[in-house]
Motif scaffolding. Structure first.
Motif, PDB file in Angstrom:
ATOM      1  N   ASN A  66     -52.264 -32.690  -5.170  1.00 30.74           N
ATOM      2  CA  ASN A  66     -51.788 -31.361  -4.770  1.00 30.74           C
ATOM      3  C   ASN A  66     -52.419 -30.921  -3.453  1.00 30.74           C
ATOM      4  N   ALA A  67     -53.668 -31.282  -3.238  1.00 37.70           N
ATOM      5  CA  ALA A  67     -54.331 -30.959  -1.968  1.00 37.70           C
ATOM      6  C   ALA A  67     -53.678 -31.705  -0.819  1.00 37.70           C
ATOM      7  N   VAL A  68     -53.324 -32.951  -1.031  1.00 35.48           N
ATOM      8  CA  VAL A  68     -52.627 -33.731   0.005  1.00 35.48           C
ATOM      9  C   VAL A  68     -51.267 -33.096   0.300  1.00 35.48           C
ATOM     10  N   ARG A  69     -50.567 -32.665  -0.744  1.00 38.88           N
ATOM     11  CA  ARG A  69     -49.261 -32.007  -0.552  1.00 38.88           C
ATOM     12  C   ARG A  69     -49.407 -30.717   0.259  1.00 38.88           C
ATOM     13  N   ALA A  70     -50.505 -30.028   0.072  1.00 37.57           N
ATOM     14  CA  ALA A  70     -50.740 -28.778   0.809  1.00 37.57           C
ATOM     15  C   ALA A  70     -50.824 -29.021   2.311  1.00 37.57           C
ATOM     16  N   CYS A  71     -51.288 -30.198   2.691  1.00 40.84           N
ATOM     17  CA  CYS A  71     -51.445 -30.526   4.120  1.00 40.84           C
ATOM     18  C   CYS A  71     -50.107 -30.589   4.850  1.00 40.84           C
ATOM     19  N   THR A  72     -49.034 -30.859   4.128  1.00 42.78           N
ATOM     20  CA  THR A  72     -47.723 -30.995   4.769  1.00 42.78           C
ATOM     21  C   THR A  72     -46.799 -29.839   4.433  1.00 42.78           C
ATOM     22  N   ARG A  73     -47.294 -28.861   3.694  1.00 41.79           N
ATOM     23  CA  ARG A  73     -46.462 -27.734   3.259  1.00 41.79           C
ATOM     24  C   ARG A  73     -46.358 -26.706   4.378  1.00 41.79           C
ATOM     25  N   ASN A  74     -45.143 -26.349   4.745  1.00 40.93           N
ATOM     26  CA  ASN A  74     -44.920 -25.298   5.729  1.00 40.93           C
ATOM     27  C   ASN A  74     -44.999 -23.952   5.007  1.00 40.93           C
ATOM     28  N   MET A  75     -45.607 -22.978   5.629  1.00 39.89           N
ATOM     29  CA  MET A  75     -45.711 -21.654   5.023  1.00 39.89           C
ATOM     30  C   MET A  75     -45.302 -20.599   6.047  1.00 39.89           C
ATOM     31  N   PRO A  76     -44.169 -19.942   5.806  1.00 43.94           N
ATOM     32  CA  PRO A  76     -43.744 -18.876   6.734  1.00 43.94           C
ATOM     33  C   PRO A  76     -44.785 -17.762   6.807  1.00 43.94           C
ATOM     34  N   ARG A  77     -44.858 -17.108   7.946  1.00 38.47           N
ATOM     35  CA  ARG A  77     -45.845 -16.042   8.148  1.00 38.47           C
ATOM     36  C   ARG A  77     -45.705 -14.925   7.111  1.00 38.47           C
ATOM     37  N   GLU A  78     -44.462 -14.585   6.759  1.00 30.83           N
ATOM     38  CA  GLU A  78     -44.251 -13.528   5.775  1.00 30.83           C
ATOM     39  C   GLU A  78     -44.881 -13.901   4.440  1.00 30.83           C
ATOM     40  N   THR A  79     -44.773 -15.159   4.064  1.00 33.40           N
ATOM     41  CA  THR A  79     -45.364 -15.647   2.821  1.00 33.40           C
ATOM     42  C   THR A  79     -46.878 -15.620   2.919  1.00 33.40           C
ATOM     43  N   TRP A  80     -47.405 -16.077   4.047  1.00 31.95           N
ATOM     44  CA  TRP A  80     -48.851 -16.094   4.254  1.00 31.95           C
ATOM     45  C   TRP A  80     -49.425 -14.681   4.123  1.00 31.95           C
ATOM     46  N   PHE A  81     -48.786 -13.726   4.801  1.00 34.00           N
ATOM     47  CA  PHE A  81     -49.277 -12.352   4.743  1.00 34.00           C
ATOM     48  C   PHE A  81     -49.078 -11.741   3.358  1.00 34.00           C
ATOM     49  N   GLY A  82     -48.039 -12.156   2.645  1.00 29.31           N
ATOM     50  CA  GLY A  82     -47.839 -11.682   1.272  1.00 29.31           C
ATOM     51  C   GLY A  82     -49.013 -12.057   0.376  1.00 29.31           C
ATOM     52  N   LEU A  83     -49.531 -13.267   0.533  1.00 32.13           N
ATOM     53  CA  LEU A  83     -50.702 -13.679  -0.242  1.00 32.13           C
ATOM     54  C   LEU A  83     -51.957 -12.938   0.206  1.00 32.13           C
ATOM     55  N   LEU A  84     -52.075 -12.673   1.486  1.00 34.48           N
ATOM     56  CA  LEU A  84     -53.215 -11.893   1.979  1.00 34.48           C
ATOM     57  C   LEU A  84     -53.214 -10.497   1.357  1.00 34.48           C
ATOM     58  N   VAL A  85     -52.043  -9.870   1.320  1.00 36.24           N
ATOM     59  CA  VAL A  85     -51.911  -8.542   0.721  1.00 36.24           C
ATOM     60  C   VAL A  85     -52.249  -8.606  -0.769  1.00 36.24           C
ATOM     61  N   ALA A  86     -51.772  -9.623  -1.468  1.00 34.85           N
ATOM     62  CA  ALA A  86     -52.076  -9.774  -2.893  1.00 34.85           C
ATOM     63  C   ALA A  86     -53.579  -9.904  -3.114  1.00 34.85           C
ATOM     64  N   SER A  87     -54.239 -10.646  -2.246  1.00 37.01           N
ATOM     65  CA  SER A  87     -55.664 -10.852  -2.399  1.00 37.01           C
ATOM     66  C   SER A  87     -56.479  -9.595  -2.109  1.00 37.01           C
ATOM     67  N   GLN A  88     -56.098  -8.881  -1.056  1.00 41.19           N
ATOM     68  CA  GLN A  88     -56.878  -7.715  -0.648  1.00 41.19           C
ATOM     69  C   GLN A  88     -56.462  -6.435  -1.343  1.00 41.19           C
ATOM     70  N   GLY A  89     -55.227  -6.408  -1.849  1.00 46.03           N
ATOM     71  CA  GLY A  89     -54.761  -5.224  -2.555  1.00 46.03           C
ATOM     72  C   GLY A  89     -54.339  -4.081  -1.669  1.00 46.03           C
ATOM     73  N   ILE A  90     -54.260  -4.333  -0.363  1.00 39.23           N
ATOM     74  CA  ILE A  90     -53.807  -3.304   0.583  1.00 39.23           C
ATOM     75  C   ILE A  90     -52.835  -3.948   1.567  1.00 39.23           C
ATOM     76  N   GLU A  91     -51.918  -3.127   2.062  1.00 37.01           N
ATOM     77  CA  GLU A  91     -50.947  -3.607   3.026  1.00 37.01           C
ATOM     78  C   GLU A  91     -51.621  -3.933   4.363  1.00 37.01           C
ATOM     79  N   VAL A  92     -51.091  -4.911   5.051  1.00 35.88           N
ATOM     80  CA  VAL A  92     -51.566  -5.265   6.389  1.00 35.88           C
ATOM     81  C   VAL A  92     -50.878  -4.334   7.367  1.00 35.88           C
ATOM     82  N   PRO A  93     -51.653  -3.633   8.215  1.00 39.63           N
ATOM     83  CA  PRO A  93     -51.039  -2.690   9.158  1.00 39.63           C
ATOM     84  C   PRO A  93     -50.160  -3.376  10.173  1.00 39.63           C
TER      85      PRO A  93
END
Length: 93
Positions: A66-93
């Motif tokens: 699964n770690a090897v698969r992560a190396c080739t996985r594309n992640m759109p910015r919207e998805t990346w920021f969605g996880l950041l918001v989930a982790s921090q619990g606040i919206e990104v300005p």
């Protein structure tokens, strides 16, 4: 370097509010991308702007694949920021 980037599975099994938010987001994205939540978590880390190097402490074959698969996985910015918001619990300005 990021030692134990998956927190020993803590985000996948923890019962605190933050763990539940992150787990829900990871499972949703993993289902959309047809992969596993740990692959998504590592892909998120690999797309971080500071380009950290994860240090995995596993001998589990499936976790390594699964770690090897992560190396080739594309992640759109919207998805990346969605996880950041989930982790921090606040919206990104």
């Amino acid at each position: 370097m990021v030692w134990s980037p998956l927190a020993g599975g803590g985000r996948f099994h923890g019962e605190d509010e933050r763990s539940r938010r992150v787990r829900l987001a990871l499972h949703g994205i993993a289902a959309e991308m047809n992969t596993t939540p740990d692959t998504i978590a590592l892909a998120w880390l690999l797309h971080h702007p500071v380009q950290p190097v994860p240090v995995l402490g596993t001998g589990n074959r499936e976790h390594i694949l699964n770690a090897v698969r992560a190396c080739t996985r594309n992640m759109p910015r919207e998805t990346w920021f969605g996880l950041l918001v989930a982790s921090q619990g606040i919206e990104v300005p």
